[in-house]
Design an enzyme around this catalytic site. Sequence first.
Site, PDB file in Angstrom:
ATOM      1  N   GLY A  29     -12.688  -4.297   0.188  1.00  0.00           N
ATOM      2  CA  GLY A  29     -14.197  -3.898   0.295  1.00  0.00           C
ATOM      3  C   GLY A  29     -14.430  -2.914  -0.720  1.00  0.00           C
ATOM      4  NE  ARG A  65      -4.324  -1.716   1.838  1.00  0.00           N
ATOM      5  CZ  ARG A  65      -4.938  -2.617   2.882  1.00  0.00           C
ATOM      6  NH1 ARG A  65      -4.239  -2.704   4.048  1.00  0.00           N
ATOM      7  NH2 ARG A  65      -5.830  -3.262   2.435  1.00  0.00           N
ATOM      8  N   GLY A  70      -9.333  -9.024  -1.519  1.00  0.00           N
ATOM      9  CA  GLY A  70      -8.379  -9.573  -0.821  1.00  0.00           C
ATOM     10  C   GLY A  70      -7.866 -10.630  -1.149  1.00  0.00           C
ATOM     11  CE  LYS A 127     -20.159 -16.384   6.054  1.00  0.00           C
ATOM     12  NZ  LYS A 127     -20.318 -15.172   6.790  1.00  0.00           N
TER      13      LYS A 127
END
Length: 398
Positions: free
Chosen positions: A379, A35, A356, A200
């Site tokens: 996100g 980052r 991610g 999920k």
Amino acid sequence: MSKFSAYNFSNQRALIRVDFNVPLNEKFEITDDTRMRAAVPTIKKIIADGGKVILMSHLGRPKDGPSEKYSLKHLVPHLSELLGGTKVFFANDCIGEQAFLTENMLRKGEVLLLENLRFYNEEEKGDEKFAEKLSKLGDVWVNDAFGTAHRAHASTAIIAKFFPAEKRMFGLLMEGEVASAEKVLHQSEKPFTAIIGGAKVSDKILIIENLLEKATDIIIGGGMAYTFIKAKGGEIGNSLCETDRIDTALEILGKAAAKNVNIHLPVDSIVADKFAADAQTATTPSNHIPAGWMGLDIGKDAEAQFAEVIKNSKTILWNGPMGVFEMPAFQNGTKMIATAVAAATQQGSFSLVGGGDSVAAVNQFGFADKVSYVSTGGGAMLEYFEGKTLPGIAAVQS
Ligand code: AMP
């Protein structure tokens, strides 16, 4: 030329919101500086113009004000090194007197890093007064923090109102992120394949629904595939299954059929007798997994079918691994998908990897420079592809 590239920062104080939320070990050493490196081109352009750089970021999730653990001071030496030895000053309070004094002393081409914004609750609350105080530190506001673009925090969005339109802009990292996402969402060359994996279904429903409007093909792998396979009447043994999402899975399959979007599920799976690296394994059809066994990766036939779809795609979006890639026995599917995406990219397709774990996977397998773009925002990227307006982007554009 982009607004940022065209802007002359000479003698300007550029207040840049960066995402320096890097992992630190117990000795406060940076264990992954991705980052920080991502923000370097933006900072260097401002330095080269003869501007003054004031950097603000959050680090972790401090709960009770200032603490050693979440101090950004630990990043100063490495930041200076990344900037080729440029002097980096540090203010131990992002809005206090020291910030203003140091910023006043700053000369052309120098850099000031402010202490963690989240030492103030006002940051996450999007407090206007706090944002206004921060805004006094710069003549221009540059948002280069894609990782927090989905948050309406003081420094990522609210601050925008204190700068006129010509004095607020994306940095080079944000420009790249936005341009890549827009290319996939709104200018995709067809066939457009979205590869969605991970654990999920519930995390990925909105993105799949939005992609049903855009993609020609959707490959579904990873743990979430088994809820779909069960919904179609398959036997999935102990594989991951969200029983409360079976109806949703059926709805998605119905909508896809109505819109002529091809949904590709893995025909076979690598199954294991327990969730462990040393489990016994076998290959079975994904809809005939024996009781007590669980699918932890896609099988060879699925790999070949998915690779064929990917090979024929002009635009590829990839979010989420095909299996439990953290364990060597179940990483082959994800690796083969990475190989297929890299090959398609080499043939001229545009590929964007984001979220991610798929980013971790392309890095782990050494494919990061073989795809068109690797997104830095997990996100934020997901919400972008869910079709949501991101506050950090809207604040710059409005
Ligand atoms: P997500 O954050 O939803 O993208 O999920 C990523 C996680 O899903 C990774 O940690 C994978 O190990 C896990 N995963 C992928 N495939 C499976 C699977 N078949 N069963 C259980 N976990 C899986």
